[in-house]
Design an enzyme around this catalytic site. Structure first.
Site, PDB file in Angstrom:
ATOM      1  N   ASP A  79      34.066  36.368  38.855  1.00  0.00           N
ATOM      2  CA  ASP A  79      35.208  37.295  38.844  1.00  0.00           C
ATOM      3  C   ASP A  79      34.894  38.516  37.994  1.00  0.00           C
ATOM      4  OD1 ASP A  79      37.655  37.214  40.095  1.00  0.00           O
ATOM      5  OD2 ASP A  79      38.540  35.764  38.703  1.00  0.00           O
ATOM      6  N   GLU A 123      40.050  41.924  42.211  1.00  0.00           N
ATOM      7  CA  GLU A 123      41.469  41.870  42.580  1.00  0.00           C
ATOM      8  C   GLU A 123      41.965  43.239  43.022  1.00  0.00           C
ATOM      9  OE1 GLU A 123      43.986  40.305  39.506  1.00  0.00           O
ATOM     10  OE2 GLU A 123      42.832  38.454  39.332  1.00  0.00           O
ATOM     11  N   GLU A 168      46.667  35.047  47.240  1.00  0.00           N
ATOM     12  CA  GLU A 168      47.346  34.242  46.210  1.00  0.00           C
ATOM     13  C   GLU A 168      48.857  34.448  46.263  1.00  0.00           C
ATOM     14  OE1 GLU A 168      45.629  34.432  42.304  1.00  0.00           O
ATOM     15  OE2 GLU A 168      47.281  33.282  41.413  1.00  0.00           O
TER      16      GLU A 168
END
Ligand code: KIV
Length: 268
Positions: free
Chosen positions: A83, A115, A180
């Site tokens: 990440d 993200e 998500e």
């Protein structure tokens, strides 16, 4: 042959549902790899489940590199994805590139996750040979902007925007997309709209793959868990039971017994 990003793309083409789990250390990585989990995510959730922060926001790139190295040493077959933490790619394209390069060169991972709708960065990364996993829906690095970890895409307009962003991310060359905390129907529409696998977490049954945080899945974490976080073991109870047994035997003087002590023969 270790799992590659091409294998992950092929899962969708073949209609093979697959699992991804987070891993933050070598022993967990070894066990999950042995279980045949094809993708291990060194998620920035380590800020919560390893470091005890309330959000993922404080996690630094140095910490991510450190944990990626440990997981990579434990994964023989699985693809390890690292990440990009908050602040390591939002300031400029150049910084995003440098951060991703560090995760590959120093961390040893085979792909990075980022993200949000950072299309230009994703395009540059893939063009440079750095595989990208996208992440849309609830993006926990935007905790303050979103007013907490809330379910996203709850209106028709928001679902349409999600579909557009997912398509644009897929067009950058990203090989997979985490969705998500979105309603099942929103995830279904995204999954049917893109040619790359979607990997759901709190996104219902229609995604191509599913991911859970291993600390929650194994029942290690305390406190309330989100609705989707099914537990498949109760390791926290096991740890407490084992630690109490050890302490009890020490107090009673029954540990160490002869079998766990060295004698003059010096047998190991
Ligand atoms: O950081 C993480 O662990 C993640 C998963 C929850 C998908 O992004």
């Amino acid at each position: 042959m270790p799992v590659s990003v091409l294998d992950v793309r092929a899962f969708k083409e073949r209609g093979t549902r697959f699992a991804m789990l987070t891993a933050y250390d070598v022993l967990t990585a070894q066990a999950l790899d042995e279980a045949g989990i094809p993708v291990l995510l060194v998620g920035d959730t380590l800020g919560i489940f390893v470091m005890g922060h309330p959000t993922t926001i404080p996690v630094s790139l140095d910490v991510m590199v450190h944990h990626c190295q440990a997981v990579v040493r434990g994964a023989r077959e699985a693809l390890v994805v690292g990440d990009l933490p908050f602040g390591s790619y939002q300031v400029s394209l150049e910084e995003g590139m440098r951060s991703a390069v560090r995760l590959l060169k120093e961390g040893g991972v085979g792909a990075v996750k980022l993200e949000g709708p950072w299309f230009e960065l994703a395009e540059r990364l893939t063009a440079s040979g750095i595989p990208v996993m996208g992440h849309l829906g609830l993006t926990p690095q935007s905790y303050h902007q979103l007013g907490g970890n809330k379910v996203q895409a709850r209106t028709e307009a928001a679902v349409e925007r999600l579909v557009v962003e997912a398509r644009r991310l897929a067009a950058t060359g990203a090989f997979a997309l985490v969705l998500e905390a979105v309603p099942s129907e929103a995830a279904r529409r995204v999954t049917e709209s893109v040619g790359i696998p979607t990997i759901g977490i709190g996104a219902g049954p229609h995604c191509d793959g599913q991911v859970l945080v291993s600390s929650e899945m194994l029942g290690l974490s305390a406190g309330p868990r989100p609705r989707f976080a099914k537990t498949y073991a109760n390791l926290r109870e096991e740890v407490v039971r084992a630690a109490r047994s050890f302490a009890g035997e020490v107090a009673e003087g029954t540990y160490p017994d002869a079998a766990h002590s060295y004698d003059w023969s010096l047998r190991p």
